[in-house]
Design a protein around this motif. Structure first.
Motif, PDB file in Angstrom:
ATOM      1  N   GLN A  32       0.758  -1.262  -0.129  1.00 36.17           N
ATOM      2  CA  GLN A  32      -0.055  -0.169   0.065  1.00 36.17           C
ATOM      3  C   GLN A  32       0.970   1.065   0.012  1.00 36.17           C
TER       4      GLN A  32
ATOM      5  N   ASP B 177       2.379   1.869  -3.342  1.00 32.74           N
ATOM      6  CA  ASP B 177       1.297   2.141  -4.298  1.00 32.74           C
ATOM      7  C   ASP B 177       1.115   3.657  -4.025  1.00 32.74           C
ATOM      8  N   LYS B 178       0.886   4.151  -2.973  1.00 30.21           N
ATOM      9  CA  LYS B 178       0.577   5.575  -2.614  1.00 30.21           C
ATOM     10  C   LYS B 178       1.879   6.286  -3.207  1.00 30.21           C
TER      11      LYS B 178
ATOM     12  N   LEU C 214       3.799   5.423  -5.799  1.00 24.54           N
ATOM     13  CA  LEU C 214       3.706   5.677  -7.338  1.00 24.54           C
ATOM     14  C   LEU C 214       2.605   6.510  -7.585  1.00 24.54           C
ATOM     15  N   ALA C 215       1.563   6.602  -7.066  1.00 22.92           N
ATOM     16  CA  ALA C 215       0.383   7.516  -7.519  1.00 22.92           C
ATOM     17  C   ALA C 215       0.873   8.995  -7.356  1.00 22.92           C
ATOM     18  N   GLU C 216       1.813   9.184  -6.260  1.00 16.84           N
ATOM     19  CA  GLU C 216       2.264  10.697  -5.927  1.00 16.84           C
ATOM     20  C   GLU C 216       3.156  11.007  -7.132  1.00 16.84           C
TER      21      GLU C 216
ATOM     22  N   THR D 257       3.466   9.675 -10.050  1.00 10.48           N
ATOM     23  CA  THR D 257       2.767   9.918 -11.141  1.00 10.48           C
ATOM     24  C   THR D 257       1.971  11.170 -11.357  1.00 10.48           C
ATOM     25  N   ALA D 258       1.539  11.697 -10.374  1.00 12.73           N
ATOM     26  CA  ALA D 258       0.780  12.971 -10.308  1.00 12.73           C
ATOM     27  C   ALA D 258       1.797  14.188 -10.546  1.00 12.73           C
TER      28      ALA D 258
END
Length: 159
Positions: free
Chosen positions: A130, A133-134, A136-138, A140-141
């Motif tokens: 988790q 994943d967070k 990676l999302a950050e 990407t943003a």
């Protein structure tokens, strides 16, 4: 006079002895060795140390299991006669039966401590997944915003 290697002799003699116990004449025809020679080889094998002691080393695991299955439904007298016929002791069959049963035993179940430790490890791995994943999302943003920012300033430079 033909000379045969020891390995070849052992293979041929193994066919003459239990569990196969093939007829000497049949083996003679198949391998092309005289009956007298085969009988001499068999007699020599029987006087070797260990050959007369149950002959257990000649029995493959598959042949042992087959012997256990074959004799399972026999009464004591029939089993003893079968063993004498095949050059075995009843104790050999009993030991083979115990070995076969031990091999069929229940698989070792995980202990409570192992299960608890596995659950804890799974929980740790899920938390780490988790977190990644967070991250990676950050990332990407941030890359998307950087691209948009670059596009805005590039458009402004042309004007």
């Amino acid at each position: 006079m033909a000379r045969y290697g020891e390995a070849y002799k052992r293979r041929v003699v193994a066919r003459l002895l239990p569990p196969e116990s093939a007829a000497v004449e049949v083996v003679s025809r198949e391998v092309g060795v005289s009956v007298a020679t085969l009988e001499r080889w068999r007699a020599a094998a029987l006087v070797e140390p260990g050959a007369a002691a149950g002959g257990e080393e000649r029995w493959t695991p598959a042949a042992r299991l087959e012997a256990v299955i074959t004799t399972a439904s026999m009464d004591e007298a029939s089993r003893s006669a079968w063993c004498r016929e095949h050059g075995l002791y009843v104790a050999d069959l009993e030991r083979w039966k115990r070995d076969a049963m031990a091999g069929l035993g229940e698989p070792r179940g995980a202990s409570a401590a192992d299960t608890k430790q596995d659950r804890r490890r799974i929980k740790e791995l899920e938390r780490e997944l988790q977190r990644k994943d967070k991250a990676l999302a950050e990332t990407t943003a941030l890359l998307v915003m950087r691209g948009k920012l670059a596009a805005v300033f590039r458009d402004g430079e042309d004007a």
